[in-house]
Design an enzyme around this catalytic site. Structure first.
Site: not given
Ligand code: NAD
Ligand code: TYD
Length: 356
Positions: A135-137, A160, A164
Protein backbone atom coordinates in the site's frame (compact mmCIF):
# COMPACT_ATOMS: atom_id res chain seq x y z
CA UNK A 1 -1.18 -23.94 -18.33
CA UNK A 2 0.45 -21.81 -15.59
CA UNK A 3 -0.64 -22.22 -11.98
CA UNK A 4 -0.53 -19.28 -9.57
CA UNK A 5 -1.03 -19.29 -5.83
CA UNK A 6 -3.19 -16.33 -4.78
CA UNK A 7 -3.48 -15.57 -1.06
CA UNK A 8 -6.44 -13.63 0.31
CA UNK A 9 -8.42 -14.28 -2.88
CA UNK A 10 -11.77 -14.23 -1.05
CA UNK A 11 -11.26 -10.56 -0.08
CA UNK A 12 -12.00 -7.44 -2.11
CA UNK A 13 -9.02 -7.08 -4.44
CA UNK A 14 -8.23 -10.82 -4.51
CA UNK A 15 -11.77 -11.68 -5.68
CA UNK A 16 -11.59 -9.08 -8.45
CA UNK A 17 -8.11 -10.28 -9.40
CA UNK A 18 -9.17 -13.93 -9.65
CA UNK A 19 -12.31 -13.15 -11.66
CA UNK A 20 -10.41 -10.78 -13.97
CA UNK A 21 -7.30 -12.89 -14.54
CA UNK A 22 -9.23 -16.12 -15.18
CA UNK A 23 -11.06 -14.11 -17.88
CA UNK A 24 -8.11 -12.39 -19.55
CA UNK A 25 -5.60 -15.24 -19.08
CA UNK A 26 -7.28 -18.47 -20.31
CA UNK A 27 -4.00 -20.36 -19.74
CA UNK A 28 -3.95 -19.64 -15.98
CA UNK A 29 -5.05 -21.88 -13.15
CA UNK A 30 -5.48 -20.27 -9.74
CA UNK A 31 -5.17 -21.83 -6.30
CA UNK A 32 -6.68 -19.50 -3.69
CA UNK A 33 -5.49 -19.81 -0.07
CA UNK A 34 -7.72 -17.83 2.28
CA UNK A 35 -8.50 -18.03 5.99
CA UNK A 36 -12.01 -16.61 5.45
CA UNK A 37 -11.79 -13.96 8.15
CA UNK A 38 -14.67 -11.50 8.44
CA UNK A 39 -13.32 -9.89 5.22
CA UNK A 40 -13.26 -13.06 3.13
CA UNK A 41 -16.37 -14.34 1.41
CA UNK A 42 -16.14 -17.53 -0.71
CA UNK A 43 -19.59 -16.73 -2.16
CA UNK A 44 -17.88 -13.94 -4.15
CA UNK A 45 -16.35 -16.68 -6.34
CA UNK A 46 -19.15 -19.25 -6.38
CA UNK A 47 -20.67 -18.10 -9.66
CA UNK A 48 -17.59 -18.46 -11.89
CA UNK A 49 -18.50 -19.67 -15.40
CA UNK A 50 -17.76 -23.43 -15.84
CA UNK A 51 -14.61 -22.97 -17.97
CA UNK A 52 -13.17 -20.74 -15.21
CA UNK A 53 -14.42 -22.83 -12.30
CA UNK A 54 -12.40 -25.78 -13.57
CA UNK A 55 -9.24 -23.65 -13.44
CA UNK A 56 -9.89 -22.60 -9.85
CA UNK A 57 -9.11 -24.39 -6.57
CA UNK A 58 -9.92 -23.07 -3.09
CA UNK A 59 -7.93 -23.97 0.03
CA UNK A 60 -9.15 -22.81 3.43
CA UNK A 61 -6.23 -21.96 5.71
CA UNK A 62 -3.96 -19.41 7.35
CA UNK A 63 -0.86 -18.03 5.64
CA UNK A 64 1.10 -18.37 8.87
CA UNK A 65 0.46 -22.16 9.02
CA UNK A 66 3.85 -23.31 7.72
CA UNK A 67 3.06 -27.03 7.54
CA UNK A 68 -0.02 -26.24 5.44
CA UNK A 69 2.12 -24.01 3.20
CA UNK A 70 4.69 -26.78 2.71
CA UNK A 71 2.00 -29.26 1.75
CA UNK A 72 0.44 -26.79 -0.75
CA UNK A 73 3.83 -26.06 -2.32
CA UNK A 74 4.55 -29.81 -2.59
CA UNK A 75 1.25 -30.52 -4.37
CA UNK A 76 1.44 -27.89 -7.13
CA UNK A 77 4.06 -26.60 -9.58
CA UNK A 78 3.51 -22.87 -9.20
CA UNK A 79 4.69 -20.25 -11.69
CA UNK A 80 4.25 -17.64 -9.01
CA UNK A 81 2.59 -16.32 -5.89
CA UNK A 82 0.35 -13.25 -5.76
CA UNK A 83 0.19 -12.34 -2.10
CA UNK A 84 -2.87 -10.27 -1.10
CA UNK A 85 -3.79 -11.84 2.25
CA UNK A 86 -3.68 -9.26 5.01
CA UNK A 87 -5.62 -7.54 7.70
CA UNK A 88 -6.41 -4.37 5.77
CA UNK A 89 -8.48 -1.89 7.76
CA UNK A 90 -6.76 1.03 9.56
CA UNK A 91 -9.55 1.55 12.13
CA UNK A 92 -9.44 -2.13 13.12
CA UNK A 93 -5.64 -1.92 13.48
CA UNK A 94 -6.09 0.94 15.95
CA UNK A 95 -8.50 -1.06 18.11
CA UNK A 96 -6.61 -4.38 17.81
CA UNK A 97 -3.12 -4.30 16.30
CA UNK A 98 -2.07 -7.85 17.19
CA UNK A 99 -3.84 -9.62 14.31
CA UNK A 100 -2.01 -7.26 11.95
CA UNK A 101 1.38 -8.40 13.24
CA UNK A 102 0.34 -12.05 13.06
CA UNK A 103 -1.01 -12.03 9.49
CA UNK A 104 0.78 -9.15 7.80
CA UNK A 105 4.24 -9.61 9.31
CA UNK A 106 4.51 -13.25 10.39
CA UNK A 107 2.18 -14.46 7.62
CA UNK A 108 4.23 -12.72 4.90
CA UNK A 109 7.44 -14.08 6.39
CA UNK A 110 6.00 -17.65 6.33
CA UNK A 111 4.85 -17.19 2.73
CA UNK A 112 8.30 -15.95 1.65
CA UNK A 113 10.04 -18.77 3.49
CA UNK A 114 7.83 -21.51 2.01
CA UNK A 115 8.18 -19.95 -1.46
CA UNK A 116 11.97 -19.88 -1.04
CA UNK A 117 12.11 -23.64 -0.27
CA UNK A 118 9.86 -24.33 -3.25
CA UNK A 119 11.84 -22.06 -5.61
CA UNK A 120 15.18 -23.59 -4.66
CA UNK A 121 13.93 -27.06 -5.63
CA UNK A 122 12.01 -25.96 -8.70
CA UNK A 123 13.19 -27.45 -12.02
CA UNK A 124 12.87 -24.09 -13.81
CA UNK A 125 13.51 -21.43 -11.14
CA UNK A 126 13.61 -18.60 -13.71
CA UNK A 127 9.88 -19.26 -14.27
CA UNK A 128 8.89 -18.16 -10.75
CA UNK A 129 7.81 -14.78 -9.29
CA UNK A 130 6.60 -13.72 -5.84
CA UNK A 131 4.39 -10.63 -6.14
CA UNK A 132 3.82 -8.90 -2.80
CA UNK A 133 0.87 -6.49 -2.79
CA UNK A 134 1.35 -3.47 -0.56
CA UNK A 135 0.00 0.00 0.00
CA UNK A 136 1.00 3.64 -0.41
CA UNK A 137 0.26 4.06 3.33
CA UNK A 138 3.80 2.78 4.11
CA UNK A 139 5.09 6.19 2.95
CA UNK A 140 3.16 8.12 5.62
CA UNK A 141 1.38 11.39 5.00
CA UNK A 142 1.86 14.13 2.38
CA UNK A 143 1.15 17.84 2.75
CA UNK A 144 -0.71 19.67 -0.03
CA UNK A 145 2.23 19.29 -2.45
CA UNK A 146 4.24 16.37 -3.81
CA UNK A 147 3.79 12.68 -4.57
CA UNK A 148 5.03 9.31 -3.33
CA UNK A 149 7.72 7.81 -5.57
CA UNK A 150 9.43 4.44 -5.15
CA UNK A 151 12.27 6.34 -3.41
CA UNK A 152 10.10 8.01 -0.75
CA UNK A 153 11.33 6.87 2.70
CA UNK A 154 8.98 4.67 4.68
CA UNK A 155 7.15 6.55 7.48
CA UNK A 156 4.04 4.58 8.49
CA UNK A 157 1.50 6.13 10.88
CA UNK A 158 -0.93 3.32 11.83
CA UNK A 159 -0.40 -0.22 13.10
CA UNK A 160 -1.80 -1.34 9.71
CA UNK A 161 0.72 0.62 7.66
CA UNK A 162 3.56 -0.29 10.06
CA UNK A 163 2.78 -3.99 9.60
CA UNK A 164 2.63 -3.60 5.80
CA UNK A 165 5.95 -1.70 5.88
CA UNK A 166 7.54 -4.57 7.84
CA UNK A 167 6.21 -7.09 5.32
CA UNK A 168 7.64 -5.05 2.41
CA UNK A 169 11.04 -5.04 4.11
CA UNK A 170 10.92 -8.85 4.39
CA UNK A 171 9.99 -9.23 0.71
CA UNK A 172 12.89 -6.98 -0.32
CA UNK A 173 15.29 -8.74 2.05
CA UNK A 174 14.38 -12.17 0.60
CA UNK A 175 15.40 -10.88 -2.83
CA UNK A 176 18.63 -9.26 -1.69
CA UNK A 177 19.71 -12.06 0.67
CA UNK A 178 18.45 -15.24 -1.00
CA UNK A 179 17.72 -14.13 -4.56
CA UNK A 180 14.01 -15.03 -4.31
CA UNK A 181 12.49 -13.18 -7.31
CA UNK A 182 10.17 -10.87 -5.43
CA UNK A 183 8.30 -7.86 -6.81
CA UNK A 184 6.53 -5.29 -4.63
CA UNK A 185 3.64 -3.03 -5.60
CA UNK A 186 2.44 -0.10 -3.48
CA UNK A 187 -0.95 1.10 -4.58
CA UNK A 188 -3.44 3.75 -3.60
CA UNK A 189 -7.02 3.33 -2.31
CA UNK A 190 -9.05 0.91 -4.43
CA UNK A 191 -12.81 1.00 -5.01
CA UNK A 192 -15.20 -1.25 -6.91
CA UNK A 193 -17.39 -4.36 -6.48
CA UNK A 194 -16.97 -6.82 -3.58
CA UNK A 195 -15.37 -4.31 -1.15
CA UNK A 196 -16.31 -5.01 2.45
CA UNK A 197 -18.64 -2.26 3.74
CA UNK A 198 -16.29 -1.05 6.45
CA UNK A 199 -14.23 1.05 3.99
CA UNK A 200 -15.24 4.60 3.04
CA UNK A 201 -17.03 4.11 -0.30
CA UNK A 202 -19.20 1.03 0.37
CA UNK A 203 -19.90 2.12 3.96
CA UNK A 204 -21.13 5.54 2.85
CA UNK A 205 -23.15 4.35 -0.12
CA UNK A 206 -24.97 1.71 1.92
CA UNK A 207 -25.59 4.15 4.77
CA UNK A 208 -27.04 6.62 2.26
CA UNK A 209 -29.32 3.95 0.82
CA UNK A 210 -30.47 2.99 4.32
CA UNK A 211 -30.75 6.62 5.53
CA UNK A 212 -28.20 6.14 8.30
CA UNK A 213 -25.80 8.88 9.37
CA UNK A 214 -22.62 9.40 7.32
CA UNK A 215 -19.68 9.61 9.76
CA UNK A 216 -16.99 11.85 8.22
CA UNK A 217 -13.78 11.85 10.26
CA UNK A 218 -12.26 15.20 11.28
CA UNK A 219 -12.84 18.03 8.80
CA UNK A 220 -13.38 15.63 5.87
CA UNK A 221 -10.54 17.23 3.92
CA UNK A 222 -8.14 14.26 3.98
CA UNK A 223 -7.20 13.29 0.44
CA UNK A 224 -6.93 9.81 -1.09
CA UNK A 225 -5.88 8.89 -4.65
CA UNK A 226 -8.63 6.56 -5.92
CA UNK A 227 -7.91 3.60 -8.17
CA UNK A 228 -10.58 1.40 -9.77
CA UNK A 229 -9.90 -2.17 -8.74
CA UNK A 230 -9.83 -3.52 -12.33
CA UNK A 231 -7.14 -1.00 -13.26
CA UNK A 232 -5.20 -2.26 -10.26
CA UNK A 233 -5.63 -5.90 -11.39
CA UNK A 234 -4.32 -5.03 -14.87
CA UNK A 235 -1.31 -3.33 -13.33
CA UNK A 236 -0.60 -6.41 -11.20
CA UNK A 237 -0.70 -8.75 -14.22
CA UNK A 238 1.69 -6.42 -16.00
CA UNK A 239 4.12 -6.30 -13.06
CA UNK A 240 3.99 -10.08 -12.69
CA UNK A 241 4.65 -10.70 -16.39
CA UNK A 242 6.97 -7.81 -17.28
CA UNK A 243 8.31 -6.35 -14.03
CA UNK A 244 11.97 -6.64 -13.08
CA UNK A 245 12.62 -8.90 -10.10
CA UNK A 246 13.65 -7.14 -6.90
CA UNK A 247 11.90 -3.94 -8.01
CA UNK A 248 9.07 -1.90 -6.51
CA UNK A 249 6.28 -0.30 -8.56
CA UNK A 250 3.89 2.39 -7.31
CA UNK A 251 0.35 2.16 -8.72
CA UNK A 252 -2.02 5.14 -8.47
CA UNK A 253 -5.33 6.13 -9.99
CA UNK A 254 -4.44 9.80 -10.51
CA UNK A 255 -7.84 10.68 -9.01
CA UNK A 256 -7.22 12.68 -5.84
CA UNK A 257 -10.38 13.59 -3.94
CA UNK A 258 -11.14 14.89 -0.45
CA UNK A 259 -13.28 12.50 1.60
CA UNK A 260 -16.08 15.06 1.79
CA UNK A 261 -16.11 15.33 -2.03
CA UNK A 262 -16.56 11.55 -2.24
CA UNK A 263 -19.42 11.64 0.25
CA UNK A 264 -21.12 14.49 -1.65
CA UNK A 265 -20.75 12.61 -4.96
CA UNK A 266 -22.23 9.45 -3.47
CA UNK A 267 -25.14 11.40 -1.96
CA UNK A 268 -25.90 12.95 -5.34
CA UNK A 269 -25.57 9.64 -7.22
CA UNK A 270 -27.95 7.89 -4.84
CA UNK A 271 -30.38 10.82 -4.75
CA UNK A 272 -30.76 10.50 -8.53
CA UNK A 273 -31.41 6.76 -8.27
CA UNK A 274 -33.73 6.98 -5.25
CA UNK A 275 -35.57 10.16 -6.33
CA UNK A 276 -34.58 12.15 -3.25
CA UNK A 277 -34.35 15.95 -3.47
CA UNK A 278 -34.79 19.16 -1.50
CA UNK A 279 -35.04 18.58 2.24
CA UNK A 280 -34.94 14.81 1.64
CA UNK A 281 -31.57 14.93 -0.16
CA UNK A 282 -29.00 12.59 1.37
CA UNK A 283 -26.46 15.28 2.28
CA UNK A 284 -28.61 15.92 5.38
CA UNK A 285 -27.21 12.59 6.73
CA UNK A 286 -23.60 13.87 6.87
CA UNK A 287 -22.20 14.02 10.38
CA UNK A 288 -18.67 15.21 11.16
CA UNK A 289 -17.27 12.96 13.91
CA UNK A 290 -14.04 12.85 15.91
CA UNK A 291 -10.94 12.23 13.85
CA UNK A 292 -9.09 8.94 13.44
CA UNK A 293 -5.93 8.99 15.62
CA UNK A 294 -2.79 9.36 13.47
CA UNK A 295 -4.99 10.15 10.45
CA UNK A 296 -2.78 10.65 7.36
CA UNK A 297 -3.71 13.88 5.60
CA UNK A 298 -3.00 13.12 1.98
CA UNK A 299 -1.87 10.20 -0.20
CA UNK A 300 -0.90 10.74 -3.85
CA UNK A 301 1.08 8.40 -6.07
CA UNK A 302 3.61 9.21 -8.76
CA UNK A 303 3.10 6.30 -11.21
CA UNK A 304 5.76 7.43 -13.71
CA UNK A 305 7.84 4.26 -13.28
CA UNK A 306 5.08 1.74 -14.09
CA UNK A 307 3.75 3.98 -16.85
CA UNK A 308 7.13 4.41 -18.55
CA UNK A 309 8.71 1.01 -17.91
CA UNK A 310 5.69 -1.28 -18.19
CA UNK A 311 3.30 0.80 -20.31
CA UNK A 312 0.45 0.72 -17.79
CA UNK A 313 -2.02 3.57 -17.24
CA UNK A 314 -5.40 3.61 -15.49
CA UNK A 315 -8.20 3.22 -18.03
CA UNK A 316 -11.31 4.02 -16.00
CA UNK A 317 -12.69 7.51 -15.40
CA UNK A 318 -13.30 8.07 -11.67
CA UNK A 319 -16.88 9.38 -11.77
CA UNK A 320 -18.02 6.73 -14.29
CA UNK A 321 -16.44 3.86 -12.36
CA UNK A 322 -17.93 5.20 -9.12
CA UNK A 323 -21.40 5.23 -10.75
CA UNK A 324 -20.83 1.61 -11.84
CA UNK A 325 -19.77 0.72 -8.30
CA UNK A 326 -22.94 2.29 -6.85
CA UNK A 327 -25.04 0.28 -9.31
CA UNK A 328 -23.18 -2.93 -8.48
CA UNK A 329 -23.98 -2.56 -4.77
CA UNK A 330 -27.63 -1.70 -5.38
CA UNK A 331 -27.93 -4.80 -7.59
CA UNK A 332 -26.08 -7.09 -5.16
CA UNK A 333 -27.82 -6.47 -1.85
CA UNK A 334 -27.91 -10.22 -1.19
CA UNK A 335 -24.08 -10.19 -1.28
CA UNK A 336 -24.09 -7.24 1.14
CA UNK A 337 -26.40 -9.09 3.52
CA UNK A 338 -24.25 -12.21 3.33
CA UNK A 339 -21.14 -10.32 4.53
CA UNK A 340 -22.99 -8.41 7.26
CA UNK A 341 -22.77 -11.06 9.94
CA UNK A 342 -23.29 -10.47 13.65
CA UNK A 343 -19.57 -9.66 13.88
CA UNK A 344 -19.95 -6.87 11.35
CA UNK A 345 -22.69 -5.27 13.39
CA UNK A 346 -20.61 -5.49 16.57
CA UNK A 347 -17.66 -3.85 14.80
CA UNK A 348 -19.73 -0.96 13.48
CA UNK A 349 -21.03 -0.32 17.00
CA UNK A 350 -17.54 -0.44 18.52
CA UNK A 351 -15.88 1.81 15.94
CA UNK A 352 -18.54 4.51 15.89
CA UNK A 353 -19.69 4.34 19.54
CA UNK A 354 -17.55 7.18 20.91
CA UNK A 355 -17.28 9.29 17.78
CA UNK A 356 -19.46 12.34 18.05
P1 NAD B 1 -9.55 -7.48 2.35
O1 NAD B 1 -9.49 -7.17 3.81
O2 NAD B 1 -10.80 -7.21 1.59
O3 NAD B 1 -9.23 -9.03 2.12
C1 NAD B 1 -8.19 -9.70 2.80
C2 NAD B 1 -8.35 -11.19 2.55
O4 NAD B 1 -7.26 -11.86 3.22
C3 NAD B 1 -9.65 -11.79 3.12
O5 NAD B 1 -10.23 -12.68 2.17
C4 NAD B 1 -9.19 -12.54 4.35
O6 NAD B 1 -10.01 -13.67 4.66
C5 NAD B 1 -7.78 -12.96 3.95
N1 NAD B 1 -6.91 -13.20 5.12
C6 NAD B 1 -6.74 -12.40 6.21
N2 NAD B 1 -5.91 -12.98 7.08
C7 NAD B 1 -5.51 -14.16 6.52
C8 NAD B 1 -4.64 -15.20 6.93
N3 NAD B 1 -4.00 -15.17 8.12
N4 NAD B 1 -4.45 -16.26 6.10
C9 NAD B 1 -5.11 -16.32 4.90
N5 NAD B 1 -5.96 -15.38 4.48
C10 NAD B 1 -6.16 -14.30 5.27
O7 NAD B 1 -8.31 -6.73 1.71
P2 NAD B 1 -8.15 -6.03 0.27
O8 NAD B 1 -8.72 -4.68 0.34
O9 NAD B 1 -8.61 -6.97 -0.77
O10 NAD B 1 -6.57 -5.88 0.20
C11 NAD B 1 -5.76 -6.89 -0.37
C12 NAD B 1 -4.30 -6.47 -0.26
O11 NAD B 1 -4.10 -5.23 -0.94
C13 NAD B 1 -3.84 -6.27 1.18
O12 NAD B 1 -2.52 -6.79 1.29
C14 NAD B 1 -3.83 -4.75 1.35
O13 NAD B 1 -2.87 -4.35 2.27
C15 NAD B 1 -3.50 -4.29 -0.05
N6 NAD B 1 -4.03 -2.96 -0.41
C16 NAD B 1 -5.36 -2.70 -0.36
C17 NAD B 1 -5.83 -1.44 -0.74
C18 NAD B 1 -7.31 -1.11 -0.73
O14 NAD B 1 -7.67 0.02 -1.04
N7 NAD B 1 -8.19 -2.05 -0.44
C19 NAD B 1 -4.94 -0.45 -1.13
C20 NAD B 1 -3.58 -0.74 -1.16
C21 NAD B 1 -3.13 -2.01 -0.82
P1 TYD C 1 -10.64 3.90 4.45
O1 TYD C 1 -11.62 3.46 3.40
O2 TYD C 1 -10.70 3.25 5.79
O3 TYD C 1 -9.19 3.72 3.78
P2 TYD C 1 -7.72 4.22 4.33
O4 TYD C 1 -7.84 4.65 5.73
O5 TYD C 1 -6.92 2.99 4.16
O6 TYD C 1 -7.32 5.33 3.40
O7 TYD C 1 -10.77 5.46 4.66
C1 TYD C 1 -10.62 6.36 3.57
C2 TYD C 1 -10.69 7.76 4.12
O8 TYD C 1 -12.03 7.99 4.61
C3 TYD C 1 -9.78 7.99 5.31
O9 TYD C 1 -9.26 9.33 5.24
C4 TYD C 1 -10.69 7.87 6.52
C5 TYD C 1 -12.03 8.35 6.00
N1 TYD C 1 -13.22 7.71 6.62
C6 TYD C 1 -14.24 8.51 7.17
O10 TYD C 1 -14.16 9.75 7.15
N2 TYD C 1 -15.31 7.89 7.73
C7 TYD C 1 -15.44 6.54 7.79
O11 TYD C 1 -16.45 6.04 8.36
C8 TYD C 1 -14.42 5.73 7.21
C9 TYD C 1 -14.50 4.23 7.25
C10 TYD C 1 -13.31 6.36 6.63
Amino acid sequence: MKTYLVTGGAGFIGTNFIRHSLTVRPDWRIVNLDALTYAGNPASLEDLPPDQAERYRFIHGEIFNFSLLDSIFSEEDFSGVIHFAAESHVDRSILGPEAFVKTNVEGTFRMLDAALRFWRNKGNPEQFRFLHISTDEVYGSLGPEGYFTEQTPYDPSSPYSASKAASDHFARAYFRTYGLPTLITNCSNNYGPYQFPEKLIPLMLLNIKEEKSLPVYGDGRNVRDWLYVIDHCDALIRVLEKGKQGETYNIGGGAERQNIEIVHLLCDMLDRRLNRSGKDSSRRLIQFVSDRPGHDRRYAIDSTKIRQQLGWAPGYNFENALEATVDWYLEHMEWVESVRSGNYRKWIELNYLNRS
